[in-house]
Design a protein around this motif. Structure first.
Motif, PDB file in Angstrom:
ATOM      1  N   ASP A   1       0.819  -1.220   0.000  1.00 45.67           N
ATOM      2  CA  ASP A   1       0.000   0.000   0.000  1.00 45.67           C
ATOM      3  C   ASP A   1       0.850   1.267   0.000  1.00 45.67           C
ATOM      4  O   ASP A   1       1.976   1.293   0.503  1.00 45.67           O
ATOM      5  CB  ASP A   1      -0.925   0.020   1.225  1.00 45.67           C
ATOM      6  CG  ASP A   1      -2.094  -0.932   1.083  1.00 45.67           C
ATOM      7  OD1 ASP A   1      -2.347  -1.399  -0.040  1.00 45.67           O
ATOM      8  OD2 ASP A   1      -2.744  -1.211   2.107  1.00 45.67           O
ATOM      9  N   ASN A   2       0.267   2.316  -0.530  1.00 49.21           N
ATOM     10  CA  ASN A   2       0.882   3.649  -0.572  1.00 49.21           C
ATOM     11  C   ASN A   2       0.534   4.373   0.736  1.00 49.21           C
ATOM     12  O   ASN A   2      -0.282   5.277   0.778  1.00 49.21           O
ATOM     13  CB  ASN A   2       0.357   4.407  -1.786  1.00 49.21           C
ATOM     14  CG  ASN A   2       1.021   5.752  -1.965  1.00 49.21           C
ATOM     15  OD1 ASN A   2       2.014   6.070  -1.317  1.00 49.21           O
ATOM     16  ND2 ASN A   2       0.457   6.573  -2.854  1.00 49.21           N
ATOM     17  N   ASP A   3       1.201   3.954   1.821  1.00 47.93           N
ATOM     18  CA  ASP A   3       0.848   4.457   3.150  1.00 47.93           C
ATOM     19  C   ASP A   3       1.467   5.819   3.438  1.00 47.93           C
ATOM     20  O   ASP A   3       2.585   6.127   2.999  1.00 47.93           O
ATOM     21  CB  ASP A   3       1.325   3.470   4.224  1.00 47.93           C
ATOM     22  CG  ASP A   3       0.602   2.141   4.141  1.00 47.93           C
ATOM     23  OD1 ASP A   3      -0.621   2.146   3.940  1.00 47.93           O
ATOM     24  OD2 ASP A   3       1.273   1.097   4.288  1.00 47.93           O
ATOM     25  N   LEU A   4       0.731   6.613   4.215  1.00 48.20           N
ATOM     26  CA  LEU A   4       1.233   7.865   4.782  1.00 48.20           C
ATOM     27  C   LEU A   4       1.083   7.795   6.297  1.00 48.20           C
ATOM     28  O   LEU A   4       0.191   7.109   6.808  1.00 48.20           O
ATOM     29  CB  LEU A   4       0.440   9.069   4.253  1.00 48.20           C
ATOM     30  CG  LEU A   4       0.465   9.323   2.736  1.00 48.20           C
ATOM     31  CD1 LEU A   4      -0.457  10.485   2.389  1.00 48.20           C
ATOM     32  CD2 LEU A   4       1.879   9.609   2.248  1.00 48.20           C
ATOM     33  N   ARG A   5       1.951   8.510   7.005  1.00 52.30           N
ATOM     34  CA  ARG A   5       1.836   8.535   8.472  1.00 52.30           C
ATOM     35  C   ARG A   5       2.150   9.946   8.973  1.00 52.30           C
ATOM     36  O   ARG A   5       3.133  10.547   8.557  1.00 52.30           O
ATOM     37  CB  ARG A   5       2.807   7.557   9.112  1.00 52.30           C
ATOM     38  CG  ARG A   5       2.758   7.590  10.658  1.00 52.30           C
ATOM     39  CD  ARG A   5       3.820   6.721  11.283  1.00 52.30           C
ATOM     40  NE  ARG A   5       3.553   5.314  11.057  1.00 52.30           N
ATOM     41  CZ  ARG A   5       4.414   4.331  11.353  1.00 52.30           C
ATOM     42  NH1 ARG A   5       5.602   4.643  11.850  1.00 52.30           N
ATOM     43  NH2 ARG A   5       4.100   3.074  11.126  1.00 52.30           N
TER      44      ARG A   5
ATOM     45  N   SER B   1       0.396   0.285  -4.493  1.00 53.01           N
ATOM     46  CA  SER B   1      -0.982   0.715  -4.766  1.00 53.01           C
ATOM     47  C   SER B   1      -1.013   2.221  -5.002  1.00 53.01           C
ATOM     48  O   SER B   1      -0.203   2.972  -4.450  1.00 53.01           O
ATOM     49  CB  SER B   1      -1.879   0.375  -3.571  1.00 53.01           C
ATOM     50  OG  SER B   1      -1.907  -1.006  -3.335  1.00 53.01           O
ATOM     51  N   ARG B   2      -1.983   2.659  -5.796  1.00 54.62           N
ATOM     52  CA  ARG B   2      -2.161   4.106  -5.936  1.00 54.62           C
ATOM     53  C   ARG B   2      -2.577   4.693  -4.597  1.00 54.62           C
ATOM     54  O   ARG B   2      -2.228   5.803  -4.246  1.00 54.62           O
ATOM     55  CB  ARG B   2      -3.210   4.429  -6.999  1.00 54.62           C
ATOM     56  CG  ARG B   2      -2.773   4.045  -8.416  1.00 54.62           C
ATOM     57  CD  ARG B   2      -3.679   4.640  -9.475  1.00 54.62           C
ATOM     58  NE  ARG B   2      -3.547   6.101  -9.495  1.00 54.62           N
ATOM     59  CZ  ARG B   2      -4.576   6.952  -9.537  1.00 54.62           C
ATOM     60  NH1 ARG B   2      -5.817   6.479  -9.526  1.00 54.62           N
ATOM     61  NH2 ARG B   2      -4.373   8.255  -9.572  1.00 54.62           N
ATOM     62  N   CYS B   3      -3.332   3.900  -3.848  1.00 54.66           N
ATOM     63  CA  CYS B   3      -3.763   4.351  -2.522  1.00 54.66           C
ATOM     64  C   CYS B   3      -3.698   3.155  -1.568  1.00 54.66           C
ATOM     65  O   CYS B   3      -2.709   2.935  -0.904  1.00 54.66           O
ATOM     66  CB  CYS B   3      -5.168   4.931  -2.606  1.00 54.66           C
ATOM     67  SG  CYS B   3      -5.686   5.751  -1.089  1.00 54.66           S
ATOM     68  N   SER B   4      -4.763   2.372  -1.529  1.00 53.41           N
ATOM     69  CA  SER B   4      -4.787   1.126  -0.762  1.00 53.41           C
ATOM     70  C   SER B   4      -5.644   0.132  -1.538  1.00 53.41           C
ATOM     71  O   SER B   4      -6.241   0.477  -2.564  1.00 53.41           O
ATOM     72  CB  SER B   4      -5.367   1.348   0.636  1.00 53.41           C
ATOM     73  OG  SER B   4      -6.752   1.635   0.546  1.00 53.41           O
ATOM     74  N   LEU B   5      -5.728  -1.085  -1.055  1.00 56.64           N
ATOM     75  CA  LEU B   5      -6.486  -2.114  -1.756  1.00 56.64           C
ATOM     76  C   LEU B   5      -7.926  -1.673  -1.996  1.00 56.64           C
ATOM     77  O   LEU B   5      -8.447  -1.782  -3.110  1.00 56.64           O
ATOM     78  CB  LEU B   5      -6.472  -3.413  -0.943  1.00 56.64           C
ATOM     79  CG  LEU B   5      -7.348  -4.547  -1.497  1.00 56.64           C
ATOM     80  CD1 LEU B   5      -6.774  -5.085  -2.798  1.00 56.64           C
ATOM     81  CD2 LEU B   5      -7.490  -5.674  -0.468  1.00 56.64           C
ATOM     82  N   GLU B   6      -8.577  -1.159  -0.960  1.00 57.96           N
ATOM     83  CA  GLU B   6     -10.000  -0.830  -1.054  1.00 57.96           C
ATOM     84  C   GLU B   6     -10.247   0.323  -2.022  1.00 57.96           C
ATOM     85  O   GLU B   6     -11.159   0.261  -2.870  1.00 57.96           O
ATOM     86  CB  GLU B   6     -10.540  -0.497   0.336  1.00 57.96           C
ATOM     87  CG  GLU B   6     -10.589  -1.671   1.307  1.00 57.96           C
ATOM     88  CD  GLU B   6      -9.233  -2.011   1.914  1.00 57.96           C
ATOM     89  OE1 GLU B   6      -9.096  -3.094   2.496  1.00 57.96           O
ATOM     90  OE2 GLU B   6      -8.300  -1.165   1.789  1.00 57.96           O
ATOM     91  N   GLU B   7      -9.430   1.401  -1.924  1.00 60.36           N
ATOM     92  CA  GLU B   7      -9.599   2.544  -2.828  1.00 60.36           C
ATOM     93  C   GLU B   7      -9.269   2.169  -4.269  1.00 60.36           C
ATOM     94  O   GLU B   7      -9.955   2.591  -5.208  1.00 60.36           O
ATOM     95  CB  GLU B   7      -8.722   3.717  -2.380  1.00 60.36           C
ATOM     96  CG  GLU B   7      -9.289   4.538  -1.236  1.00 60.36           C
ATOM     97  CD  GLU B   7      -8.946   3.941   0.123  1.00 60.36           C
ATOM     98  OE1 GLU B   7      -8.230   2.912   0.174  1.00 60.36           O
ATOM     99  OE2 GLU B   7      -9.403   4.488   1.150  1.00 60.36           O
ATOM    100  N   ASP B   8      -8.227   1.361  -4.443  1.00 57.58           N
ATOM    101  CA  ASP B   8      -7.858   0.936  -5.799  1.00 57.58           C
ATOM    102  C   ASP B   8      -8.946   0.072  -6.421  1.00 57.58           C
ATOM    103  O   ASP B   8      -9.237   0.164  -7.623  1.00 57.58           O
ATOM    104  CB  ASP B   8      -6.538   0.162  -5.763  1.00 57.58           C
ATOM    105  CG  ASP B   8      -5.337   1.079  -5.574  1.00 57.58           C
ATOM    106  OD1 ASP B   8      -5.538   2.286  -5.335  1.00 57.58           O
ATOM    107  OD2 ASP B   8      -4.192   0.590  -5.671  1.00 57.58           O
ATOM    108  N   LEU B   9      -9.562  -0.758  -5.609  1.00 57.80           N
ATOM    109  CA  LEU B   9     -10.640  -1.611  -6.106  1.00 57.80           C
ATOM    110  C   LEU B   9     -11.871  -0.780  -6.450  1.00 57.80           C
ATOM    111  O   LEU B   9     -12.559  -1.039  -7.451  1.00 57.80           O
ATOM    112  CB  LEU B   9     -10.981  -2.665  -5.045  1.00 57.80           C
ATOM    113  CG  LEU B   9     -11.990  -3.743  -5.425  1.00 57.80           C
ATOM    114  CD1 LEU B   9     -11.510  -4.539  -6.622  1.00 57.80           C
ATOM    115  CD2 LEU B   9     -12.248  -4.678  -4.233  1.00 57.80           C
TER     116      LEU B   9
END
Length: 561
Positions: free
Chosen positions: A428-432, A493-501
């Motif tokens: 995932d393309n994580d941010l923190r 991922s462009r964002c995360s699994l759920e957003e990409d889906l």
């Protein structure tokens, strides 16, 4: 004493191969790549029962009998305090100088065209280019006085093993045994007297002799006796199972029970020789006939018990490896020719308490040809459904999806890379949020940089968070990310699994997830695995193909290529 390496030339399906070894080694790979032949290479060096069979032209690689079979094993004996190193040093005598810290054991077998076979000849010493031929006495080489091979094949016969080793396993040295043995002999004599008095026995003995004399006119008679009287006390005894608090005996008819008794017997046999000799265990596919729980129990014994100090194991089962630690993993594979790669695997200290969980994922992956590493169970469920539509037999074709869970990708891809098992990473393309600042670290980018070992992606914190910020960050660096996809098989991922889906099948997700109140992404995030299963069960084949063909999920095409 430490096994260091083995080279095999011109033997069976090994043209020229060198493998790094350790004291505990696991060999795995597809069928017919040479795992059993590898064990036989070891047996020809260490096991006189195999060695005295000599070698035929079929034992030479593609019958190339013009060149000798050449097997060389290197053993480190630099630890002079180690008892097994001392045993080897004492046996080698003049072939080894006190300054030598390695022993080279070499088998050469040149084919004799007149005799139609090759005689194995053994050499050893402390200098690879100055080895001495081992002295022999009959079939015994010098090495046979210091090394004891315990070979356990996948279908070992319990009863043959027991009978062969009865005199070693059962030693009557108690003072009372003499009186008991005399009583047994008296009982056997009485038994045979009673047997002889039976009318059926008498009739058979009277009839059989005349029939025999029709073929050969010998003055003989035939007597029927108990085998115990002729072959001895142990001629017909077999082990039985007796349950606690139960006086009944149960036959060891189940293959699982037999297998466990076999290992128990080999344990006892190894104890008989461990003081004088070096016990080397060669074990072939121990999982056969054992339930999963028994395989795990056996794994604990093989990788924890000190008896198995020197272990060479072939297997197709991840459960047999569930307790592995400090073991050399050797993959034997066939691309254009039989080859191998090995890697020493030690459970990282921080994962010691979770060894079974870490090993379970890893050991399932190493039996595959191509592995898709994903972050968690949601990806596993979704990608498994999509790939099963694209190819219902994708697992049989060697593709495996491995969720890394809390361990991260590194412990897995480093092992897989070393073993030359193709692997694809989807992360995932994580941010923190940075503590005390209105900035966000780019965790996904930093993770990818760490995996590839260079700073291809910017690691500078950004000012915004959220889906749009992640997508903007991705789009600004798309060329570099595509290059990483192509070169390293790492798919961010462009964002995360759920957003990409959601980008791919938003309308379908709204339709299928009726309890989501149109907030399908929030719904999937709320109970990741449970709600993903709900969605996946409703996906059509067309939905799966749409996901498979989309840029966001090109990792699936990569693992199937």
């Amino acid at each position: 004493m430490k096994f260091e390496s083995i080279s095999i030339k011109n033997f069976r399906n090994f043209e020229d191969i060198k493998i790094d070894l350790a004291n505990k080694n696991v060999f795995f790979g597809m069928n017919d790549v040479g795992k059993t032949n590898f064990l036989y290479a070891l047996r020809y060096v260490f096991d006189r029962e195999v060695r005295k069979q000599n070698l035929l032209d079929t034992d030479f690689y593609k019958k190339h009998t013009e060149n000798p079979i050449d097997i060389t094993i290197t053993i480190d004996i630099s630890d002079t305090q180690d008892s097994d190193s001392q045993k080897l040093r004492a046996q080698l005598k003049g072939a080894l100088l006190s300054s030598h810290d390695k022993v080279y054991i070499r088998l050469l077998a040149a084919y004799d065209k007149q005799e139609f076979m090759a005689l194995p000849v053994l050499y050893w010493g402390g200098e690879i280019n100055d080895l001495q031929e081992m002295k022999t006495r009959g079939y015994f080489y010098e090495i046979d006085y210091v090394v004891n091979v315990l070979y356990i094949d996948s279908y070992v016969d319990l009863y043959s093993l027991f009978k062969k080793n009865t005199n070693t396993l059962i030693v009557n040295d108690n003072e009372k045994d003499k009186d008991i043995l005399e009583q047994i002999q008296t009982t056997v004599d009485d038994l045979n007297t009673n047997i002889s008095s039976l009318s059926g026995i008498k009739s058979f003995e009277e009839k059989i002799a005349p029939e025999y004399q029709k073929f050969r006119n010998d003055k003989i008679s035939v007597s029927v006796k108990s085998e115990i009287a002729v072959k001895g006390l142990y001629s017909n005894i077999v082990p039985y199972i007796k349950q606690e608090n139960d006086d009944l005996l149960y036959p060891t008819s189940g293959e699982g029970r037999k297998k466990l008794l076999v290992y128990s017997i080999f344990d006892l046999l190894s104890e008989e020789t461990e003081e004088k000799k070096i016990n080397i265990f060669l074990i072939e596919e121990p999982e056969n006939h054992l339930h999963r729980s028994m395989q795990i129990a056996l794994s604990h014994i093989l990788f924890v018990d000190k008896k198995y100090s020197y272990l060479f194991l072939t297997t197709h089962s991840p459960f047999v490896l569930s307790e592995m630690d400090n073991v050399n993993l050797v993959r034997i594979y066939n691309e254009t020719k039989i080859d191998s790669k090995s890697v020493f695997y030690k459970v990282p200290d921080k994962f010691k308490n979770q060894r079974k969980m870490l090993n379970r994922g890893l050991t399932e992956a190493i039996f595959a040809d191509k592995v898709l590493l994903v972050e968690g169970p949601s990806e596993n469920v979704l990608f498994g459904k999509v790939l099963s539509v694209i190819n219902p037999l994708y697992e049989a074709d060697g593709v495996y999806i491995l969720p890394v869970g809390g361990f991260g990708f590194k412990p897995y891809y480093e092992i897989l890379d070393t073993l030359r098992i193709d692997n694809v990473i989807k992360t995932d393309n994580d941010l923190r949020k940075i503590k005390g600042k209105q900035e966000f670290s780019v965790l996904g980018f930093s993770r990818v940089n760490g995996y590839i070992g260079e700073s291809k992606l910017p690691a500078t914190p950004i000012k915004k968070d959220g889906v749009e910020a992640k997508r903007a960050l991705y789009d600004d660096n798309k060329d570099a990310l595509n290059e990483i996809r192509e070169k390293y098989s790492i798919f961010l991922s462009r964002c995360s699994l759920e957003e990409d889906l959601d980008e791919v099948i938003h309308d379908e997700m709204v339709k299928y997830l009726t309890n989501a109140d149109n907030d399908v992404i929030g719904y999937l995030h709320e109970a990741k695995n449970y709600h993903m299963v709900e969605l996946v069960e409703k996906l059509t084949d067309d939905d799966c193909r749409k996901i498979y063909e989309h840029y966001n999920f090109e990792c699936l095409k990569e693992v199937m290529s």
